[in-house]
Design an enzyme around this catalytic site. Sequence first.
Site, PDB file in Angstrom:
ATOM      1  N   SER A 169       3.700 -13.437  -2.142  1.00 21.13           N
ATOM      2  CA  SER A 169       2.172 -12.986  -2.213  1.00 21.13           C
ATOM      3  C   SER A 169       1.755 -12.933  -3.596  1.00 21.13           C
ATOM      4  O   SER A 169       2.428 -12.921  -4.679  1.00 21.13           O
ATOM      5  CB  SER A 169       2.194 -11.461  -1.634  1.00 21.13           C
ATOM      6  OG  SER A 169       1.061 -11.029  -2.027  1.00 21.13           O
TER       7      SER A 169
ATOM      8  N   LYS B 104       7.755  -7.737  -3.365  1.00 21.80           N
ATOM      9  CA  LYS B 104       7.262  -9.089  -3.595  1.00 21.80           C
ATOM     10  C   LYS B 104       7.804  -9.396  -5.286  1.00 21.80           C
ATOM     11  O   LYS B 104       8.311 -10.550  -5.377  1.00 21.80           O
ATOM     12  CB  LYS B 104       5.856  -9.337  -3.214  1.00 21.80           C
ATOM     13  CG  LYS B 104       5.654  -8.752  -2.053  1.00 21.80           C
ATOM     14  CD  LYS B 104       6.271 -10.110  -1.007  1.00 21.80           C
ATOM     15  CE  LYS B 104       5.913 -10.008   0.303  1.00 21.80           C
ATOM     16  NZ  LYS B 104       6.512 -11.171   1.236  1.00 21.80           N
TER      17      LYS B 104
ATOM     18  N   ASP C  57      16.354 -11.641  13.230  1.00 22.10           N
ATOM     19  CA  ASP C  57      16.203 -10.390  12.574  1.00 22.10           C
ATOM     20  C   ASP C  57      16.510 -10.481  11.287  1.00 22.10           C
ATOM     21  O   ASP C  57      17.668 -10.186  11.069  1.00 22.10           O
ATOM     22  CB  ASP C  57      16.398  -9.226  13.355  1.00 22.10           C
ATOM     23  CG  ASP C  57      15.898  -7.812  12.847  1.00 22.10           C
ATOM     24  OD1 ASP C  57      15.305  -7.630  11.478  1.00 22.10           O
ATOM     25  OD2 ASP C  57      16.151  -6.971  13.556  1.00 22.10           O
TER      26      ASP C  57
ATOM     27  N   TYR D 268       5.336  -2.105  -1.556  1.00 20.01           N
ATOM     28  CA  TYR D 268       5.004  -3.700  -1.194  1.00 20.01           C
ATOM     29  C   TYR D 268       5.077  -4.681  -2.481  1.00 20.01           C
ATOM     30  O   TYR D 268       5.838  -5.631  -2.430  1.00 20.01           O
ATOM     31  CB  TYR D 268       3.906  -3.771  -0.430  1.00 20.01           C
ATOM     32  CG  TYR D 268       3.310  -5.166   0.017  1.00 20.01           C
ATOM     33  CD1 TYR D 268       4.199  -5.918   0.962  1.00 20.01           C
ATOM     34  CD2 TYR D 268       2.546  -6.174  -0.584  1.00 20.01           C
ATOM     35  CE1 TYR D 268       3.840  -7.013   1.735  1.00 20.01           C
ATOM     36  CE2 TYR D 268       2.267  -7.317  -0.257  1.00 20.01           C
ATOM     37  CZ  TYR D 268       2.834  -7.884   0.750  1.00 20.01           C
ATOM     38  OH  TYR D 268       2.613  -9.104   1.167  1.00 20.01           O
TER      39      TYR D 268
END
Length: 279
Positions: free
Chosen positions: A138, A155, A60, A151
């Site tokens: 991404s 990134k 994790d 998000y």
Amino acid sequence: MSSNVVLITGTSSGIGLETAVAAARAGWTTVATLRDPKRADALRDAAERAGVTLDIRRLDVTDPASVAAAIEGTVAEYGRLDALINNAGAGHVGTIENETVEDVRRVMEVNFFGVAQTTKAALPHLRASGGRLITVTSVGGVVGQPFNEAYCAAKFAVEGFMESLAPVAGRLGVTVSVVEPGAVATEFVNNIGLDPERLIAAAGDYAELLQNYATRTLKQFADSAQTPEQAAVTVIEALTAERPAFRLQTSEWARAFTGTKLADNDGSAVLALTGGYLG
């Protein structure tokens, strides 16, 4: 069994699953990790179909003890770690006025601090082996997109972290690469747990804009998304190429999209510049 050992995070589905299978097929001893081992059935089935063996372990990325146990356990078992592939992450759609700062922190915790934690734990072993550090980011780590503030911020942070680390780690024998997928089939809706109707209903003054964004994005995923297997090909390129680029996109669409912002698509000009800072 190959002497080359790779540990991959986030392998329960999608790019991580396909990368784990492909790495094992390429002859690497592959430690495939995931947050919840109860979700490993798809991974085991894929490995069985491919005729490969995976060492499946819990990791994790938000739990430092779990990260340390997985990496130290891998080195204790095999005597080395030749590559880390940071793939674990979580999508998120929202805009700041309609969510809490704590929501943003949670996105950063998984997508950025999880990468930083796992990288820190692996680096001594990667230096010892002259290994590779690969992170799946991404196109959203290059181009900010509507309703993706948290998000894309995470990134962007990962890309900046790795771009800054690359020349330093490189001087100590560790090759650093980032892999930038665009739309990948099944991941956007299923892995985010996105309910567009509920999200739009709660969007208030942002509802029309969010509806337009959702319509466009869902159509893109339906029309032109890569399969996870196709995206994994680029991750394996970063793992196995003699001299991989710092920055790799997983499709022509991703190259064109990031190219609207990056004249230096493969990262070589930036690393040549910042590498000069080190003498």
